[in-house]
Each structure stands twice: as C-alpha cells, then as structure tokens.
Design an enzyme around this catalytic site. Sequence first.
Site, PDB file in Angstrom:
ATOM      1  CG  HIS A 111      -2.118  -0.862   1.085  1.00 57.94           C
ATOM      2  ND1 HIS A 111      -3.306  -0.598   1.709  1.00 57.94           N
ATOM      3  CD2 HIS A 111      -2.316  -1.991   0.373  1.00 57.94           C
ATOM      4  CE1 HIS A 111      -4.199  -1.520   1.386  1.00 57.94           C
ATOM      5  NE2 HIS A 111      -3.619  -2.387   0.577  1.00 57.94           N
ATOM      6  CE1 TYR A 170      -5.201   4.100   8.527  1.00 54.62           C
ATOM      7  CE2 TYR A 170      -5.895   3.803  10.798  1.00 54.62           C
ATOM      8  CZ  TYR A 170      -5.075   3.476   9.742  1.00 54.62           C
ATOM      9  OH  TYR A 170      -4.111   2.511   9.901  1.00 54.62           O
ATOM     10  N   PRO A 218      -4.407   0.775  18.722  1.00 53.37           N
ATOM     11  CG  PRO A 218      -6.317  -0.469  18.246  1.00 53.37           C
ATOM     12  CD  PRO A 218      -5.636   0.286  19.349  1.00 53.37           C
ATOM     13  CE  LYS A 256       3.314   3.237  12.978  1.00 54.88           C
ATOM     14  NZ  LYS A 256       3.997   2.781  11.764  1.00 54.88           N
ATOM     15  CE1 TYR A 277      -0.124   3.080   7.576  1.00 57.22           C
ATOM     16  CE2 TYR A 277      -1.375   4.223   9.263  1.00 57.22           C
ATOM     17  CZ  TYR A 277      -1.247   3.178   8.365  1.00 57.22           C
ATOM     18  OH  TYR A 277      -2.244   2.239   8.274  1.00 57.22           O
TER      19      TYR A 277
HETATM   20  C1  PHB Z   1      -6.215  -4.210  10.749  1.00 57.54           C
HETATM   21  O1  PHB Z   1      -6.220  -4.492   9.531  1.00 57.54           O
HETATM   22  O2  PHB Z   1      -6.601  -5.005  11.630  1.00 57.54           O
HETATM   23  C2  PHB Z   1      -5.719  -2.849  11.161  1.00 57.54           C
HETATM   24  C3  PHB Z   1      -5.177  -1.999  10.199  1.00 57.54           C
HETATM   25  C4  PHB Z   1      -4.729  -0.745  10.564  1.00 57.54           C
HETATM   26  C5  PHB Z   1      -4.835  -0.333  11.891  1.00 57.54           C
HETATM   27  C6  PHB Z   1      -5.384  -1.184  12.860  1.00 57.54           C
HETATM   28  C7  PHB Z   1      -5.837  -2.446  12.495  1.00 57.54           C
HETATM   29  O3  PHB Z   1      -4.406   0.912  12.231  1.00 57.54           O
END
Ligand code: PHB
Length: 389
Positions: free
Chosen positions: A72, A200, A292, A296, A384
């Site tokens: 990505h 997000y 989460p 990280k 990130y």
């Molecule tokens: C996930 O795919 O479970 C996931 C992806 C990004 C995040 C948290 C969880 O920031």
Amino acid sequence: MKTQVAIIGGGPSGLLLSQLLHQHGIDSVVLERKTRDYVLGRIRAGVLEQGLVRLMEEAGCADRLHAEGFTHDGTQISYGDEMFRVDFAALTGKPVVVYGQTEVTRDLYDAREKAGGALVFNVEDVVIHDAETDNPRVTYRVGGKAEEIRCDFVAGCDGFHGVSRKTIPDTVRREYEKVYPYGWLGILSRTRPVNDELIYANSERGFALCSMRNERLSRYYIQCPLSDRVEDWSDTAFWEELKRRIPADQAARLETGPSIEKSIAPLRSFVTEPMRWGRLFLCGDAAHIVPPTGAKGLNTAASDVHYLHNALRDYYASGSSAGIDAYSEKALARVWKTERFSWWFSSLMHRAPDQTPFDHKMQLAELAFLRSNRAAQQAMAECYVGLPY
Ligand code: PHB
Ligand code: APR
C-alpha cells in the site's frame, strides 16, 4: 536444561527473536503458556512497516509475506463525507505491506519448527530468577513436571499480561499509562474490501476503520463505548453504524455479509522503563502497548527485536556488551516516538465521551490542515511507514 537465551512468550516478538538468533547460531528456548493453535487464533492488525519486512527477510521467513501481502502506497482519511489520501510513497519513498500479523506469527512458527527450534507449549508458573546476576535461571512447570533453564540471558516477550515486566523491582520500574475512554468493535467478513486502501474515518458518531486481509476478506472497526459487549451488536447493527461513519459514496459501495469474527478491544498507551534489568530484556507488548490506530504494536516489537538480536549477536561474536548496555535507552527512544504518533492519531480520529464542540472543531481544523499541508502529511507519513531503527 541450558541455553544461551531463554525467551518467555511465543508470540511474534519471541518467535522473531528466536529465529533471528538462530540465524546467527545463537541457541534459545521459547516458553509459551498457550498452544500454537491458540496463539494463531488471535486476530491482530495487519499493517507491516518496511523494517519488519526486512527483519522477516533476514529471518528467512518472508516468502509468503511477499507472495500474499499487499503493498500500500498510501491511506485514505475521511471526515464526514470528505476524504483525502496521504501518499506514503510520494512523501517518504516507502510503502507499507498489508499482511495479517497472525500470518507473520504463523510463518515464524513454521520457520522455528523447520529449524528444529526448542518451543515449549502449555508452560505454567514461569519464574525468572537471578536476572541481576551473570547466571539467570527460569523455572516453570509443564505437564505437571517442574523444569529449570539455566541461561546467559532472558528475553521477556510475554506480552502485557506476562511475568517478565514484574520481575523488574517496583523500586526500579517506572510505568506510564493512558487508558482511552472507548474501545474498538471489530469484525472480519468474507466480503470485498470497500476500498483498495485503508480508510481511517472521523465522524460525528465516532471513529471507524476500513481495512482488509485480501480481496475477499475485510476487517472493519467502529469505536464503541467501553460498556458495550459484543452480544449487544448484531451484524446488521454493525454494518448500519459503519455506513453512517464513512463517506456516503463509500457506504454505497460497502459489501456486507456475516461476521466470521467479532470482538471488542480496549485502547491503551503504556510504557515501562527501563526495558532491561540485569540480564533480562523486555521486548514488545511486555514493555509497551499502543492504541491500534497506527497499527504500531507488532512494528514496535520488531524494532525492539532488531536492537536486541543485534546486541546479543555482538556479545557472542566479540564479547562486546555495548549493544546490551545501550538496548533499553535505544529501544525506548523509538518506543516513545511511536507512542506519541499512536496517541496523536487516536486523539485526532476518535470522539471522546467528554469531547466539547470546541474539541471537535480542533479535530476538524487539524484534519483540514493535514489535508492541505505537505509538511503535515510528510510528518504523518514518516511515522506511519515507520521511523528509522
Ligand atoms: C487491521 O487491519 O486489523 C488494522 C489496520 C490498521 C490499523 C489497525 C488495524 O491501524
Ligand atoms: N509464560 C509463557 N508465555 C506467556 C506468559 C507466561 N507467563 N504470559 C504470556 N505469555 C505468552 C502469551 O500467551 C503470548 O502468546 O506470551 C505471548 C505474548 O505475545 P503478544 O501478546 O502477541 O506480544 P508480542 O509477541 O510482544 O506481540 C507484539 O504483535 O500480535 C501483535 O499487535 C500485537 O502488539 C502485539 C504485538
């Protein structure tokens, strides 16, 4: 039993450390309190920094990751019906890889077993003795029988609820914690991901995240009150709430379906200092926890493992203790920067129960600034994709 490094915890931290040590001819024994299947049954985030990808390559465990992982180059951020992209590749020259952390753990287990690694499951009553001496020991029980491992070093990779952290005396150990006033309700569904990239979402109703595992396996989260229970949420209620939190054009294309996993996780920031006590070294969730939002958890465990395996390799190769003496300070320097990013991103994207209208306006202003300012996007993107080790 005698070994060079006793590793407590057969999660990704312990397994990655064990495999990397093996690659440098250093023996270890991994003590895991659960079974392999139980460990692999835990659904965990799926965004890997390049540093972790490099470590998996060094460990000889990256074949499936490269075959099945998705690169990505950016992510989507939305607020209300607005959505913009942060282009990691353009801003940092680095992508991230979307690949379930459960799969990372599976690949590491396969590698350890292929190499004949010493993995002991279903251990009980693990106790670390004499960590502050040159002759640490670990005692435990398995199959009802008392066992002891004499070793040169102990790696505490036993997560937030393990025993290693508490081996550091209360008079020495300093703990820093923030518990967030909300949780994440997550589901896994055999549906096509709503977008090619993660979304997000900040919304008046709370945070949401649209993620994925592959073209036919999606992972979604919505912020929920800490008082909620999984049984309070039907699949239908989840999908309807998710649609209200993402832009209308994304909601219109959302493929819904039955959940194959549904759970609620609390959010916490937590750091222990120091990460070393004599010949005991803490790695991963044993030493620190992040919310989460920035994915990280494993990525910060990976940098701990990077520093520790290099330090141990130098010790055994040349007798130098420079790396092990610098471990805690070096690991914590990166941990705290990642804690800051995870706290910042969580605070930006979630609606706290006590949030005032002014607070929400500040979030919207910061999102508008992030959308319009390259320097702001670069700072976010650097964190990130992963700060340097
Ligand atoms: C996930 O795919 O479970 C996931 C992806 C990004 C995040 C948290 C969880 O920031
Ligand atoms: N004895 C032996 N094993 C133990 C003990 C104990 N007393 N206590 C805990 N464990 C085991 C747990 O069963 C678990 O398998 O230690 C392991 C710790 O694994 P994680 O909690 O996954 O922590 P870590 O390996 O540091 O992983 C870091 O990876 O999966 C992601 O996001 C997740 O942040 C986490 C990150």
